[in-house]
Design a protein around this motif. Structure first.
Motif, PDB file in Angstrom:
ATOM      1  N   PHE A   1       0.839  -1.190   0.000  1.00 17.66           N
ATOM      2  CA  PHE A   1       0.000   0.000   0.000  1.00 17.66           C
ATOM      3  C   PHE A   1       0.879   1.247   0.000  1.00 17.66           C
ATOM      4  CE2 PHE A   1      -2.174   3.376   2.421  1.00 17.66           C
ATOM      5  CZ  PHE A   1      -3.229   3.604   1.557  1.00 17.66           C
ATOM      6  N   ASN A   2       0.570   2.182  -0.886  1.00 15.82           N
ATOM      7  CA  ASN A   2       1.299   3.454  -0.969  1.00 15.82           C
ATOM      8  C   ASN A   2       0.292   4.590  -0.788  1.00 15.82           C
ATOM      9  OD1 ASN A   2       2.772   5.725  -1.579  1.00 15.82           O
ATOM     10  ND2 ASN A   2       3.771   4.842  -3.374  1.00 15.82           N
ATOM     11  N   PRO A   3       0.294   5.283   0.362  1.00 18.34           N
ATOM     12  CA  PRO A   3      -0.691   6.333   0.601  1.00 18.34           C
ATOM     13  C   PRO A   3      -0.546   7.516  -0.358  1.00 18.34           C
ATOM     14  CG  PRO A   3       0.907   6.254   2.390  1.00 18.34           C
ATOM     15  CD  PRO A   3       1.181   5.087   1.501  1.00 18.34           C
ATOM     16  N   ALA A   4       0.605   7.683  -0.966  1.00 17.98           N
ATOM     17  CA  ALA A   4       0.794   8.793  -1.909  1.00 17.98           C
ATOM     18  C   ALA A   4      -0.013   8.590  -3.179  1.00 17.98           C
ATOM     19  CB  ALA A   4       2.271   8.940  -2.251  1.00 17.98           C
ATOM     20  N   LEU A   5      -0.439   7.347  -3.438  1.00 15.22           N
ATOM     21  CA  LEU A   5      -1.195   7.062  -4.654  1.00 15.22           C
ATOM     22  C   LEU A   5      -2.708   7.148  -4.451  1.00 15.22           C
ATOM     23  CD1 LEU A   5       0.926   4.081  -5.997  1.00 15.22           C
ATOM     24  CD2 LEU A   5       1.024   6.474  -6.672  1.00 15.22           C
ATOM     25  N   VAL A   6      -3.148   7.446  -3.232  1.00 16.05           N
ATOM     26  CA  VAL A   6      -4.579   7.573  -2.960  1.00 16.05           C
ATOM     27  C   VAL A   6      -5.007   8.981  -3.346  1.00 16.05           C
ATOM     28  CG1 VAL A   6      -6.331   7.512  -1.153  1.00 16.05           C
ATOM     29  CG2 VAL A   6      -4.419   5.910  -1.086  1.00 16.05           C
TER      30      VAL A   6
ATOM     31  N   PRO B   1      -6.929  12.639  -3.555  1.00 16.04           N
ATOM     32  CA  PRO B   1      -7.439  13.507  -2.496  1.00 16.04           C
ATOM     33  C   PRO B   1      -8.925  13.255  -2.266  1.00 16.04           C
ATOM     34  CG  PRO B   1      -6.245  14.790  -4.137  1.00 16.04           C
ATOM     35  CD  PRO B   1      -6.362  13.399  -4.650  1.00 16.04           C
ATOM     36  N   GLY B   2      -9.344  13.339  -1.012  1.00 18.51           N
ATOM     37  CA  GLY B   2     -10.747  13.132  -0.681  1.00 18.51           C
ATOM     38  C   GLY B   2     -11.081  11.675  -0.411  1.00 18.51           C
ATOM     39  N   ILE B   3     -10.152  10.768  -0.586  1.00 15.18           N
ATOM     40  CA  ILE B   3     -10.357   9.339  -0.366  1.00 15.18           C
ATOM     41  C   ILE B   3      -9.356   8.903   0.692  1.00 15.18           C
ATOM     42  CG2 ILE B   3     -10.291   7.077  -1.448  1.00 15.18           C
ATOM     43  CD1 ILE B   3     -12.187   8.456  -3.102  1.00 15.18           C
ATOM     44  N   SER B   4      -9.755   8.061   1.600  1.00 20.11           N
ATOM     45  CA  SER B   4      -8.810   7.550   2.590  1.00 20.11           C
ATOM     46  C   SER B   4      -8.808   6.038   2.545  1.00 20.11           C
ATOM     47  CB  SER B   4      -9.168   8.062   3.986  1.00 20.11           C
ATOM     48  OG  SER B   4     -10.447   7.586   4.360  1.00 20.11           O
ATOM     49  N   ALA B   5      -7.712   5.437   3.003  1.00 20.21           N
ATOM     50  CA  ALA B   5      -7.578   3.982   2.999  1.00 20.21           C
ATOM     51  C   ALA B   5      -8.346   3.388   4.160  1.00 20.21           C
ATOM     52  CB  ALA B   5      -6.108   3.609   3.088  1.00 20.21           C
ATOM     53  N   GLY B   6      -8.572   2.079   4.092  1.00 18.47           N
ATOM     54  CA  GLY B   6      -9.285   1.358   5.145  1.00 18.47           C
ATOM     55  C   GLY B   6      -8.446   1.290   6.404  1.00 18.47           C
ATOM     56  N   PRO B   7      -9.001   0.689   7.471  1.00 24.62           N
ATOM     57  CA  PRO B   7      -8.312   0.656   8.752  1.00 24.62           C
ATOM     58  C   PRO B   7      -6.990  -0.106   8.703  1.00 24.62           C
ATOM     59  CG  PRO B   7     -10.470  -0.430   8.881  1.00 24.62           C
ATOM     60  CD  PRO B   7     -10.306   0.086   7.511  1.00 24.62           C
ATOM     61  N   ASP B   8      -6.828  -1.051   7.812  1.00 27.55           N
ATOM     62  CA  ASP B   8      -5.582  -1.815   7.755  1.00 27.55           C
ATOM     63  C   ASP B   8      -4.534  -1.155   6.870  1.00 27.55           C
ATOM     64  OD1 ASP B   8      -6.781  -2.222   5.338  1.00 27.55           O
ATOM     65  OD2 ASP B   8      -6.572  -4.416   5.364  1.00 27.55           O
ATOM     66  N   GLY B   9      -4.859  -0.005   6.267  1.00 30.00           N
ATOM     67  CA  GLY B   9      -3.910   0.712   5.422  1.00 30.00           C
ATOM     68  C   GLY B   9      -3.886   0.186   4.004  1.00 30.00           C
ATOM     69  N   ALA B  10      -4.608  -0.846   3.711  1.00 29.61           N
ATOM     70  CA  ALA B  10      -4.637  -1.393   2.361  1.00 29.61           C
ATOM     71  C   ALA B  10      -6.049  -1.860   2.058  1.00 29.61           C
ATOM     72  CB  ALA B  10      -3.670  -2.563   2.259  1.00 29.61           C
ATOM     73  N   GLY B  11      -6.237  -2.305   0.887  1.00 31.32           N
ATOM     74  CA  GLY B  11      -7.504  -2.937   0.525  1.00 31.32           C
ATOM     75  C   GLY B  11      -8.625  -1.942   0.377  1.00 31.32           C
ATOM     76  N   ALA B  12      -9.572  -1.980   1.294  1.00 33.81           N
ATOM     77  CA  ALA B  12     -10.797  -1.204   1.162  1.00 33.81           C
ATOM     78  C   ALA B  12     -10.511   0.295   1.176  1.00 33.81           C
ATOM     79  CB  ALA B  12     -11.748  -1.546   2.302  1.00 33.81           C
ATOM     80  N   VAL B  13     -11.117   1.006   0.255  1.00 35.87           N
ATOM     81  CA  VAL B  13     -10.961   2.447   0.156  1.00 35.87           C
ATOM     82  C   VAL B  13     -12.329   3.056   0.335  1.00 35.87           C
ATOM     83  CG1 VAL B  13     -10.271   4.343  -1.348  1.00 35.87           C
ATOM     84  CG2 VAL B  13      -9.014   2.196  -1.411  1.00 35.87           C
ATOM     85  N   ARG B  14     -12.432   4.084   1.164  1.00 35.69           N
ATOM     86  CA  ARG B  14     -13.715   4.735   1.389  1.00 35.69           C
ATOM     87  C   ARG B  14     -13.552   6.253   1.261  1.00 35.69           C
ATOM     88  NH1 ARG B  14     -13.488   4.384   7.937  1.00 35.69           N
ATOM     89  NH2 ARG B  14     -11.354   4.902   7.814  1.00 35.69           N
ATOM     90  N   ALA B  15     -14.624   6.938   1.002  1.00 30.73           N
ATOM     91  CA  ALA B  15     -14.601   8.389   0.843  1.00 30.73           C
ATOM     92  C   ALA B  15     -14.508   9.059   2.203  1.00 30.73           C
ATOM     93  CB  ALA B  15     -15.853   8.852   0.117  1.00 30.73           C
ATOM     94  N   ARG B  16     -13.816  10.162   2.281  1.00 33.82           N
ATOM     95  CA  ARG B  16     -13.734  10.938   3.513  1.00 33.82           C
ATOM     96  C   ARG B  16     -15.055  11.645   3.742  1.00 33.82           C
ATOM     97  NH1 ARG B  16      -7.895  13.840   2.949  1.00 33.82           N
ATOM     98  NH2 ARG B  16      -6.658  12.006   3.384  1.00 33.82           N
TER      99      ARG B  16
END
Length: 138
Positions: A6-11, A13-28
């Motif tokens: 998982f690379n947070p720089a590739l997410v 803007p306005g979207i955040s990663a799931g609780p484990d830092g990878a996988g599921a992506v949800r809107a802020r």
């Protein structure tokens, strides 16, 4: 696809990663607001106005020593004429000039607006000015 880290720089803007830092992506839930910083320092208009005016001519330590040793005085009238001569030399694109004011010669770095040395009429007879590109009679 389980080997991709998982690379947070590739997410986006306005979207955040799931609780484990990878996988599921949800809107802020709240929009991203840029931090607003108040400008510090002088305003651009003030800096521009100050640079448009001419910087005063200064004397190097060497020039002050020469003035004292040769017993040369620089009164306000001489200083104003020296300033005007340096301004005229700068207007013509000079870098290093000899500015002649009455019976005194001032070697000036025009780009730095600094008097490098000064010579009186008694010393001018045998003096050779080198490394100058202009002469101004003020």
């Amino acid at each position: 696809m389980s080997g991709t880290p998982f690379n947070p720089a590739l997410v986006p803007p306005g979207i955040s990663a799931g609780p484990d830092g990878a996988g599921a992506v949800r809107a802020r839930t709240q929009p991203v607001r840029p931090s607003v910083q108040t400008p510090q320092g002088p305003a651009f208009a003030d800096v521009l106005r100050d640079t448009a005016g001419t910087k005063p001519v200064t004397f190097s330590k060497h020039a002050v020593q020469r003035l004292e040793r040769r017993q040369l005085t620089v009164d306000p009238s001489t200083m104003q004429r020296l300033q005007d001569g340096v301004d005229r030399a700068a207007g013509k694109g000079a870098r290093d000039a000899v500015v002649l004011v009455d019976d005194k010669a001032f070697v000036v770095s025009v780009t730095n607006r600094t008097v490098v040395t000064a010579v009186g009429k008694d010393q001018m007879k045998d003096h050779v000015f080198t490394n100058i590109d202009s002469a101004v009679i003020a």
